[in-house]
Write an enzyme that holds these catalytic residues in place. Structure first.
Site, PDB file in Angstrom:
ATOM      1  N   GLY A 120       0.796  -1.220   0.000  1.00 33.06           N
ATOM      2  CA  GLY A 120       0.000   0.000   0.000  1.00 33.06           C
ATOM      3  C   GLY A 120       0.824   1.262   0.000  1.00 33.06           C
ATOM      4  N   ASP A 151      -1.473  -5.476  -5.508  1.00 33.39           N
ATOM      5  CA  ASP A 151      -2.666  -4.701  -5.845  1.00 33.39           C
ATOM      6  C   ASP A 151      -2.345  -3.201  -5.817  1.00 33.39           C
ATOM      7  OD1 ASP A 151      -2.422  -4.681  -3.040  1.00 33.39           O
ATOM      8  OD2 ASP A 151      -4.581  -4.653  -2.714  1.00 33.39           O
TER       9      ASP A 151
END
Length: 363
Positions: A120, A151
């Site tokens: 992140g 991601d």
């Protein structure tokens, strides 16, 4: 005025909006509250003429800098995913929307990527217009080690690394330093860690004509980086260009070089299923725009928790790494060679019709 939780500190210093991630005991891992704080503050500043640019940094236990962001709060993800807490859905939807906002912000967004920059943390820095690394930078997308995938737009920015470096970074989770981050187009400039505070403080005292002038002033403080450390680029490009994970592991294990043997050993420890999923992700993302990539990743992360009830690779991977800390995940299937390729394809089937997708509005 945007109200903050304390884990995100935001202030207007001169003409620059300055954000400090302030959760040092967790290496500034992003909670849902932090994602919401960042989103609210960036939206408030986006069309504020008094804010010419945004700068973001992390903090460590001694004060500012030293660590940027270690990723998402994986303990929360494990607890929420195990208990059916719907906030897990909110977390990924809102985090990916934040990543998209940073990429499309419209004002200079300057990330001081000092210390650990993973998961992140890459999501809230890779969309920046100026990504600064230091000699302390430790950058990685290590998600396959916890049964997840890179991601936060990882498909988009890793697939745009030169050659097949993106596949290598995504599959192995390899940590790189400043020089390699620059060589792989994951950073824009180098600054010695002990000079960061002076540059940061200078943002408050300088007068700038516009946002571009802010960025140009910081660029003028940057130095050339040391030479790249990764010496195996030819091997990386050869092996990670192969069609499948099975071909890659076979090629590595047939090669008696130290690099090949070490890389094979790393891949054998990762989730076999997610290695196949990640390779498909990177290959698909190479031809996608950012919004489409983030929608794909939102589909994928939903499947990581719910496609196989009771058999989530992600929950098992986080359990082994961060909850029980036995570092012995029981991957299912256990071997790269045993992965069902039809199961892999199911990760890319959206659970929502296009009009109802949580990220339908992203361009």
């Amino acid at each position: 005025m945007v109200e903050m939780t304390g884990d995100v500190v935001a202030e207007l210093r001169g003409q620059v909006g300055c954000i400090t991630l302030n959760r040092p005991r967790a290496l500034n891992a992003l909670s849902l509250a932090m994602v919401r704080d960042l989103m609210a503050q960036l939206l408030a500043w986006q069309h504020d003429d008094a804010v010419l640019a945004v700068a973001i940094r992390g903090s460590n236990k001694e004060g500012p800098f030293g660590a940027f962001c270690a990723g998402g709060d994986i303990r929360f993800l494990h607890a929420a995913g195990s208990s059916g807490n719907p906030e897990i859905e909110d977390f990924f939807t809102e985090e990916y929307a934040l990543n998209h906002l940073i990429h499309t912000y419209g004002k200079p967004y300057i990330a001081f990527m000092d210390g650990i920059v993973m998961g992140g943390g890459m999501g809230i820095s890779q969309g920046g217009t100026l990504r600064i690394v230091t000699e302390r930078t430790k950058m990685a997308m290590p998600e396959t080690a916890i049964g997840l995938f890179p991601d936060v737009g990882g498909g988009y920015f890793l697939s745009r690394c030169p050659g097949h470096v993106g596949e290598w970074l995504a599959l192995t989770g390899q940590t790189i330093g400043a020089a390699d981050a620059l060589a792989f187009a994951l950073a824009d400039g180098f600054l010695e860690s002990d000079r960061q505070a002076g540059v940061w403080d200078g943002l408050a005292t300088q007068r700038f004509a516009d946002g571009q002038a802010v960025q140009q002033w910081i660029q003028g403080q940057l130095h050339s980086a040391p030479e790249p450390q990764v010496a195996e680029r030819a091997q990386i490009d050869r092996v990670f260009a192969l069609t499948s994970v099975r071909e890659m592991i076979a090629a590595l294990e047939a090669d008696d070089s130290a690099w090949a043997q070490e890389t094979a050993a790393v891949l054998r420890k990762r989730s076999p299923l997610m290695l196949h999923v990640v390779l498909e992700q990177i290959r698909r993302a190479r031809g996608m725009e950012l919004g489409d990539d983030l929608r794909m990743e939102r589909d994928m992360v939903r499947h990581c928790f719910y496609l196989r009830p009771g058999e989530s690779e992600t929950l098992e991977g986080i359990r082994a790494l961060a909850v029980d800390k036995d570092h012995s995940p029981a991957w299912s299937p256990a071997r790269i060679e045993d992965v069902d390729l039809q199961l892999v394809q199911q990760f890319f089937a959206s659970p929502w019709p296009a009009y109802a997708h949580p990220l339908a509005a992203l361009a």
